[in-house]
Design a protein around this motif. Structure first.
Motif, mmCIF file in Angstrom:
data_model
loop_
_atom_site.group_PDB
_atom_site.id
_atom_site.type_symbol
_atom_site.label_atom_id
_atom_site.label_comp_id
_atom_site.label_asym_id
_atom_site.label_seq_id
_atom_site.Cartn_x
_atom_site.Cartn_y
_atom_site.Cartn_z
ATOM 1 N N PRO A 87 0.809 -1.230 0.000
ATOM 2 C CA PRO A 87 0.000 0.000 0.000
ATOM 3 C C PRO A 87 0.839 1.275 0.000
ATOM 4 C CG PRO A 87 -0.219 -1.174 2.091
ATOM 5 C CD PRO A 87 0.467 -2.096 1.151
ATOM 6 N N ALA A 88 1.965 1.265 0.701
ATOM 7 C CA ALA A 88 2.790 2.474 0.771
ATOM 8 C C ALA A 88 3.449 2.772 -0.570
ATOM 9 C CB ALA A 88 3.848 2.327 1.857
ATOM 10 N N LEU A 89 4.077 1.773 -1.169
ATOM 11 C CA LEU A 89 4.770 1.989 -2.441
ATOM 12 C C LEU A 89 3.777 2.309 -3.556
ATOM 13 C CD1 LEU A 89 7.059 0.797 -0.728
ATOM 14 C CD2 LEU A 89 7.801 -0.498 -2.750
ATOM 15 N N GLY A 90 2.660 1.586 -3.559
ATOM 16 C CA GLY A 90 1.647 1.860 -4.571
ATOM 17 C C GLY A 90 1.055 3.246 -4.427
ATOM 18 N N GLY A 91 0.842 3.677 -3.190
ATOM 19 C CA GLY A 91 0.303 5.010 -2.954
ATOM 20 C C GLY A 91 1.243 6.104 -3.413
ATOM 21 N N LEU A 92 2.539 5.891 -3.224
ATOM 22 C CA LEU A 92 3.522 6.881 -3.672
ATOM 23 C C LEU A 92 3.543 6.975 -5.194
ATOM 24 C CD1 LEU A 92 6.393 6.033 -1.174
ATOM 25 C CD2 LEU A 92 5.014 8.122 -1.191
ATOM 26 N N GLN A 93 3.452 5.840 -5.862
ATOM 27 C CA GLN A 93 3.411 5.868 -7.326
ATOM 28 C C GLN A 93 2.186 6.628 -7.829
ATOM 29 O OE1 GLN A 93 3.828 1.718 -8.615
ATOM 30 N NE2 GLN A 93 5.884 2.215 -9.333
ATOM 31 N N LYS A 94 1.065 6.459 -7.157
ATOM 32 C CA LYS A 94 -0.149 7.172 -7.564
ATOM 33 C C LYS A 94 0.009 8.679 -7.415
ATOM 34 C CE LYS A 94 -3.378 3.399 -6.608
ATOM 35 N NZ LYS A 94 -4.479 2.901 -5.737
ATOM 36 N N LEU A 95 0.893 9.094 -6.518
ATOM 37 C CA LEU A 95 1.162 10.523 -6.338
ATOM 38 C C LEU A 95 2.151 11.052 -7.373
ATOM 39 C CD1 LEU A 95 1.501 10.714 -2.434
ATOM 40 C CD2 LEU A 95 -0.390 11.585 -3.831
ATOM 41 N N ALA A 196 19.016 12.386 10.001
ATOM 42 C CA ALA A 196 17.787 12.023 9.290
ATOM 43 C C ALA A 196 16.877 13.233 9.105
ATOM 44 C CB ALA A 196 17.054 10.925 10.042
ATOM 45 N N ASP A 197 16.459 13.460 7.873
ATOM 46 C CA ASP A 197 15.488 14.525 7.616
ATOM 47 C C ASP A 197 14.123 14.150 8.171
ATOM 48 O OD1 ASP A 197 16.953 16.497 5.710
ATOM 49 O OD2 ASP A 197 17.399 14.524 4.887
ATOM 50 N N LEU A 198 13.828 12.841 8.139
ATOM 51 C CA LEU A 198 12.562 12.337 8.656
ATOM 52 C C LEU A 198 12.841 11.121 9.528
ATOM 53 C CD1 LEU A 198 10.487 12.312 5.332
ATOM 54 C CD2 LEU A 198 10.387 14.061 7.119
ATOM 55 N N ARG A 199 12.001 10.932 10.535
ATOM 56 C CA ARG A 199 12.040 9.697 11.322
ATOM 57 C C ARG A 199 10.619 9.161 11.380
ATOM 58 N NH1 ARG A 199 14.933 10.597 16.858
ATOM 59 N NH2 ARG A 199 14.003 12.676 16.755
ATOM 60 N N ILE A 200 10.460 7.917 10.922
ATOM 61 C CA ILE A 200 9.121 7.360 10.765
ATOM 62 C C ILE A 200 9.029 6.003 11.449
ATOM 63 C CG2 ILE A 200 8.639 8.588 8.611
ATOM 64 C CD1 ILE A 200 9.404 6.048 7.086
ATOM 65 N N ASP A 201 7.792 5.612 11.775
ATOM 66 C CA ASP A 201 7.534 4.308 12.384
ATOM 67 C C ASP A 201 6.971 3.309 11.382
ATOM 68 O OD1 ASP A 201 8.380 5.114 14.937
ATOM 69 O OD2 ASP A 201 6.413 5.965 15.378
ATOM 70 N N GLY A 202 6.573 3.797 10.214
ATOM 71 C CA GLY A 202 6.012 2.922 9.189
ATOM 72 C C GLY A 202 6.055 3.610 7.843
ATOM 73 N N LEU A 203 5.889 2.833 6.776
ATOM 74 C CA LEU A 203 6.049 3.368 5.425
ATOM 75 C C LEU A 203 4.867 4.208 4.957
ATOM 76 C CD1 LEU A 203 7.597 0.221 3.699
ATOM 77 C CD2 LEU A 203 8.793 2.214 4.637
ATOM 78 N N THR A 204 3.679 3.932 5.466
ATOM 79 C CA THR A 204 2.514 4.676 4.988
ATOM 80 C C THR A 204 2.565 6.146 5.397
ATOM 81 O OG1 THR A 204 1.277 3.886 6.921
ATOM 82 C CG2 THR A 204 0.989 2.674 4.860
ATOM 83 N N ALA A 205 3.415 6.480 6.360
ATOM 84 C CA ALA A 205 3.546 7.880 6.772
ATOM 85 C C ALA A 205 4.176 8.736 5.685
ATOM 86 C CB ALA A 205 4.387 7.966 8.044
ATOM 87 N N LEU A 206 4.880 8.117 4.747
ATOM 88 C CA LEU A 206 5.630 8.886 3.757
ATOM 89 C C LEU A 206 4.737 9.694 2.819
ATOM 90 C CD1 LEU A 206 8.342 6.235 2.879
ATOM 91 C CD2 LEU A 206 8.738 8.439 4.004
ATOM 92 N N ALA A 207 3.595 9.147 2.458
ATOM 93 C CA ALA A 207 2.730 9.828 1.491
ATOM 94 C C ALA A 207 2.352 11.226 1.961
ATOM 95 C CB ALA A 207 1.481 8.994 1.223
ATOM 96 N N ALA A 208 2.085 11.364 3.253
ATOM 97 C CA ALA A 208 1.672 12.664 3.789
ATOM 98 C C ALA A 208 2.843 13.624 3.940
ATOM 99 C CB ALA A 208 0.990 12.468 5.140
ATOM 100 N N LEU A 209 4.067 13.111 3.813
ATOM 101 C CA LEU A 209 5.250 13.937 4.042
ATOM 102 C C LEU A 209 5.948 14.353 2.756
ATOM 103 C CD1 LEU A 209 6.720 11.821 6.984
ATOM 104 C CD2 LEU A 209 5.470 13.985 7.176
ATOM 105 N N THR A 210 5.387 13.975 1.619
ATOM 106 C CA THR A 210 6.065 14.235 0.349
ATOM 107 C C THR A 210 5.810 15.627 -0.203
ATOM 108 O OG1 THR A 210 4.189 13.359 -0.908
ATOM 109 C CG2 THR A 210 5.947 11.804 -0.292
ATOM 110 N N GLY A 211 4.782 16.284 0.291
ATOM 111 C CA GLY A 211 4.448 17.600 -0.233
ATOM 112 C C GLY A 211 3.633 17.545 -1.509
ATOM 113 N N ARG A 212 3.184 16.351 -1.890
ATOM 114 C CA ARG A 212 2.365 16.220 -3.101
ATOM 115 C C ARG A 212 0.890 16.401 -2.767
ATOM 116 N NH1 ARG A 212 4.926 13.896 -7.746
ATOM 117 N NH2 ARG A 212 7.122 14.419 -7.520
#
Length: 212
Positions: A87-95, A196-212
């Motif tokens: 879900p995380a990788l697929g969500g990033l591609q959709k962005l 580290a520019d970001l520190r995360i506990d899971g991959l799904t957090a990345l989508a909200a942090l991309t600025g897209r």
């Protein structure tokens, strides 16, 4: 952010099978090897250091080949992925973000990863490239695969010495994930917090942090 690059072990995949299979091959209890891994993590070492605590003269590459010959080589399947990977990788591609998987591993690891048909634009390992982390040349390959400027590329990994620090030195932005032995143990270390520019506990957090 134009490209996000992911480490493999304990970022995308769980290492349970990896360590269990090595313990069985070395004929030591799995808990024994697990405890030795913990000691190596605390010292800032890597996987090979843990194996050599069991077998000090081990040539890890030769041992890997011996395991393959014996039919007890690497395996990587859907069950080895963390649940948030697809879900995380697929969500990033959709962005519209380019997704690259580039981590430590043999060429065989690369083959197995590509067979999983992950939502990624490019998948490669250190074995594919002939250079291991934290060598700067590894991150030169990462940037070639990223097809973006270093400051528009985020490298996500769990191991400070192999992922975060060398990626930062290469000019990439970095995200440390609190996952796996190295990720948990070093997550709150001041050097990791600084690098580290970001520190995360899971991959799904990345989508909200991309600025897209």
């Amino acid at each position: 952010m134009e490209t996000i690059v992911f480490d493999v072990g304990e970022t995308l995949t769980k290492d349970d099978r990896y360590w269990s299979s090595w313990a069985d091959w070395l004929q030591v209890p799995r808990h024994t090897l697990s405890a030795l891994v913990g000691a190596v993590v605390a010292q800032g070492g890597d996987r090979a250091d843990a194996l050599r605590l069991v077998s000090p003269d081990m040539d890890v590459a030769s041992a890997c080949r011996a395991r393959e010959t014996a039919g007890r080589g690497e395996h990587l399947g859907e069950a080895d992925l963390y649940p948030d990977v697809r879900p995380a990788l697929g969500g990033l591609q959709k962005l519209g973000i380019r997704v690259v998987v580039a981590g430590e591993g043999t060429a065989r690891t690369g083959e197995l990863l590509r067979r999983l048909d992950l939502p990624a634009d490019h998948i490669a390992t250190s074995g594919d490239w002939g250079v291991a982390k934290p060598d700067p040349d590894f991150f030169t390959h990462v940037l070639e695969a990223a097809q973006a400027d270093p400051q528009a590329t985020l490298y996500v990994g769990d191991h400070p010495a192999h992922d975060i620090f060398p990626a930062q030195r290469a000019g990439l932005r970095t995200a440390h994930i609190r996952r796996g032995p190295w990720g948990h143990y070093w997550a709150d270390h001041p050097d990791v917090a600084d690098a580290a520019d970001l520190r995360i506990d899971g991959l799904t957090a990345l989508a909200a942090l991309t600025g897209r």
